[in-house]
Design an enzyme around this catalytic site. Structure first.
Site, PDB file in Angstrom:
ATOM      1  N   LYS A  76    -126.900  -1.175 -37.026  1.00 13.73           N
ATOM      2  CA  LYS A  76    -126.341   0.077 -36.501  1.00 13.73           C
ATOM      3  C   LYS A  76    -127.455   1.089 -36.337  1.00 13.73           C
ATOM      4  O   LYS A  76    -128.415   1.118 -37.108  1.00 13.73           O
ATOM      5  CB  LYS A  76    -125.301   0.583 -37.509  1.00 13.73           C
ATOM      6  CG  LYS A  76    -124.504   1.794 -37.054  1.00 13.73           C
ATOM      7  CD  LYS A  76    -123.425   2.097 -38.106  1.00 13.73           C
ATOM      8  CE  LYS A  76    -122.616   3.313 -37.711  1.00 13.73           C
ATOM      9  NZ  LYS A  76    -121.639   3.676 -38.742  1.00 13.73           N
ATOM     10  N   SER A 171    -116.899   4.197 -37.406  1.00 11.44           N
ATOM     11  CA  SER A 171    -117.895   4.526 -36.415  1.00 11.44           C
ATOM     12  C   SER A 171    -118.864   3.378 -36.105  1.00 11.44           C
ATOM     13  O   SER A 171    -119.705   3.499 -35.208  1.00 11.44           O
ATOM     14  CB  SER A 171    -118.719   5.720 -36.897  1.00 11.44           C
ATOM     15  OG  SER A 171    -119.295   5.420 -38.135  1.00 11.44           O
ATOM     16  N   SER A 195    -115.797   3.421 -42.008  1.00 12.38           N
ATOM     17  CA  SER A 195    -116.527   3.147 -40.774  1.00 12.38           C
ATOM     18  C   SER A 195    -116.921   1.711 -40.527  1.00 12.38           C
ATOM     19  O   SER A 195    -117.338   1.380 -39.438  1.00 12.38           O
ATOM     20  CB  SER A 195    -117.793   4.007 -40.713  1.00 12.38           C
ATOM     21  OG  SER A 195    -117.422   5.355 -40.609  1.00 12.38           O
TER      22      SER A 195
END
Lengths: 528, 136
Positions: A76, A171, A195
């Site tokens: 990420k 997210s 997330s």
């Protein structure tokens, strides 16, 4: 080949049936053909191929570094990666090239993993849809699956076929989409309020949130220091255990990692669940929970009961306040953590030159989006002297009540909690953006947030497809630092539900490898 | 579990707790312009428009629900690891000498310094600034 669990691909690499460079090439070309998903912000093609070449040399010498040697992974974009742009999907860090690797990234590279690229997210990991980053929203690969297309009501020809796509959740949506669309075998996400688990549920992959303090946060650009953890996204529970094994352990660079010795483990097959006690927290039957998921949750509980486990209803009375508590604590810590972005040492810098303060203000004005600015301002409000006691300290007290709820339940003999992960399956993007980020986050985090409050490990296991043909997952929450037990139960459950593989045309075209005919077989075949 | 299963059977499910909207405590006053200005100064971030201010109002309203919880005698919790001793390493220099690398990311620099515009100049007052709040 790309659909296989990493343990089995590893065997193929060892036996020379496939070369790391070939694997890497396949993944890179798949990334190119699934570009419309917008899962990746940066694809590190050159370095990935170099790493694959090194891995190939090691395999030829018969000296692979471990199970992860040569395995393509994605990270990420809020983890620092040396030499590769790290943006957090924000204008503030566009063009920022970190001088160091986050500890978790370094650990994966030390094991020989091939870093394919950085995945897309909500700006600074604030959001529950992966829709608010500056590089645009991430599309759920399941929007293009045969399963979803078959169930979609055909609209008029004039309407754009593409407008029906659904969100990944957030997210860590980019990471989840990358794993779900077979472009990598495992991906790193971060989990502050759900997330990692939220997009895992929407994308039909396994999402593990480890216990706070188990995995180092050094190099993970912080959101909420007391709740952040790096998350692991994989296609099966065994893979999650392998990745966890290589990441967990004390890091001298992160003083919030515990010093206990961590022993990587291999998951055994659970044959006798009769000694297990599963708790069903009644408060997780939250407002807005779809009847589909409720039924699935019920079925899962029955599954355990029929196998001989003890299934009891438990109560976590402060669950409904966990979102409010999170809202205050998160914005307060964000206000503090975002203060480092002033344009002076790194990141975006405004041209305003009148004074230091006005330069800072202009830089931050230009660099942050509405969501981030909104949270910073709210956080500062709650930290004002006149509000500190009433909001911040109050939230900290409520946090203790929430954590104590869990302590009580686990203390009464319950081993694992079983809950839904999300309120519904993934919704279309056009619908999602009708509400603002804060409302959505408050709605979507409700089932995942409390585990972050208490620092407990939790995992999303994809369970079944909804009526619309989209994945739905269920969540298991375990005791602190008892990942082995949590993953063992999750693995057993995964075996029982046999979640279907996504049918994506793009992948079919690419994957004409040796294992094609075995694609539908269970991942959990043992190697001889 | 029977509870949950039975609930699923009913036509109209009654979830375990009433949605937030019914319990929302209404904030008595709106946040004053002075406080908004103060926040802009502290955060060095601007509200930009009325939507930004609305956002703050809603956030405060949402947070007010905390006051329903009885926290008498409860200690605030800073960290879930409060029962443990955290690690402190020895005060020895183990890395460094990376000046060049670190300076690479800065836009304005001179030799080995980061260059900032003149300090000690406070942000202009509300009346003199270009801010949305002037109109409120």
């Amino acid at each position: 080949l790309l659909g296989r669990a990493s343990l089995l691909v590893s065997a193929a690499l060892k036996e020379g049936r496939v070369a790391p460079t070939e694997l890497c090439q396949r993944c890179l070309s798949l990334i190119k053909s699934t570009k419309f998903l917008n899962a990746y912000i940066t694809v590190a093609e050159e370095t990935a191929l170099k790493q694959a070449e090194e891995s190939e040399k090691r395999y030829k010498r018969g000296q692979p570094l471990g199970v992860l040697d040569g395995i393509p992974i994605a990270v990420k974009d809020n983890f620092n990666t040396a030499g590769i742009e790290t943006t957090c999907a924000s204008n503030m860090l566009k063009g920022y090239i970190s001088p160091y690797n986050a500890t978790v990234v370094q650990k994966l590279l030390d094991q020989g993993a091939v870093l394919l690229g950085k995945t897309n997210l909500d700006e600074f990991a604030m959001g529950s849809g992966s829709t608010d980053g500056v590089f645009g929203p991430v599309r759920n690969p399941w929007s293009y699956s045969r399963q979803y297309k078959e169930k979609s009501v055909p609209k008029s020809h004039s309407e754009d076929k593409d407008s029906n796509w659904v969100i990944t959740g957030g997210s860590s949506g980019g990471s989840a989409a990358a794993v779900s669309s077979f472009t990598c075998f495992a991906a790193l996400g971060s989990d502050t309020g759900g997330s990692t688990r939220n997009p895992a549920a929407h994308c039909g992959v396994v999402g593990l949130k480890p216990t706070y303090g188990l995995i180092s946060r050094h190099g993970l650009i912080p959101l909420v220091n007391s709740m952040d953890v790096p998350g692991i996204l994989t296609r099966c529970v065994d893979d999650a255990a392998v990745v966890l094994g290589s990441l967990a352990g004390h890091d001298p660079k992160d003083s919030t990692t515990i010093q206990d010795n961590f022993k990587p483990f291999e998951l055994s097959d659970l044959t006798d669940v009769s000694k297990l006690s599963i708790g069903i927290p009644k408060e997780y039957h939250a407002p807005g929970l779809s009847s589909e998921i409720l039924a699935l949750w019920s079925k899962a509980a029955d599954l355990f009961k029929n196998a001989g486990a003890k299934v009891i209803e438990v109560s976590l009375p402060h669950t409904r306040y966990s979102i409010v508590c999170y809202h205050v604590l998160c914005t307060a810590e964000v206000a503090s953590n975002m203060a480092r972005f002033d344009g002076l040492e790194y990141g975006h810098r405004s041209d305003m030159n009148k004074s230091t303060e006005s330069m800072y203000a202009a830089t931050r004005r230009e660099g942050f989006n509405d969501v981030v600015r909104g949270r910073i301002l709210s956080g500062n409000y709650f930290l004002l002297k006149q509000n500190y006691e009433n909001y911040f300290i109050k939230a900290q007290k409520v946090r203790r009540l929430i954590a104590n709820d869990f302590v009580k339940v686990f203390g009464s003999g319950v081993d694992i909690l079983l809950t839904p992960t999300t309120l519904s399956d993934a919704i279309p993007y056009m619908e999602f953006i009708k509400e603002d980020n804060r409302t959505r986050s408050a709605q979507d985090d409700i089932l995942t947030q409390a585990a972050n409050m208490a620092g407990l490990p939790a995992i999303n296991v994809p369970t079944a497809l909804s009526e619309r043909g989209l994945p739905v997952g269920l969540q298991f929450i375990g005791r602190s630092f008892q990942e082995k037990q949590l993953l063992t139960v999750a693995k057993w459950f995964e075996k029982q539900v046999k979640f279907p593989m996504i049918q994506l045309d793009e992948v079919k075209r690419h994957d004409h490898g040796v294992f094609q005919h075995q694609k539908s077989a269970s991942f959990l075949e043992h190697r001889t | 579990m029977l509870n949950c299963y039975l609930k699923g059977q009913q036509e109209h499910e009654r979830p375990e707790f009433i949605p937030y909207a019914h319990l929302r405590i209404r904030t008595k006053q709106k946040v004053t312009v002075e406080v908004l200005d103060h926040l802009e100064h502290l955060a060095l971030v601007d509200f930009r428009d009325s939507e930004g201010v609305e956002r703050l109002q809603k956030a405060i309203q949402f947070a007010d629900q905390l006051h329903e919880v009885n926290t008498d005698g409860v200690e605030p919790m800073d960290s879930v690891l409060e029962d443990r001793c955290l690690y402190l390493r020895e005060d020895d220099v183990t890395e460094g000498n990376c000046t060049e690398e670190l300076l690479k990311n800065a836009r304005e620099k001179v030799e080995e310094y980061f260059v900032a515009p003149p300090g000690n100049i406070p942000l202009p007052k509300l009346e003199e600034r270009e801010t949305f709040l002037k109109g409120s």
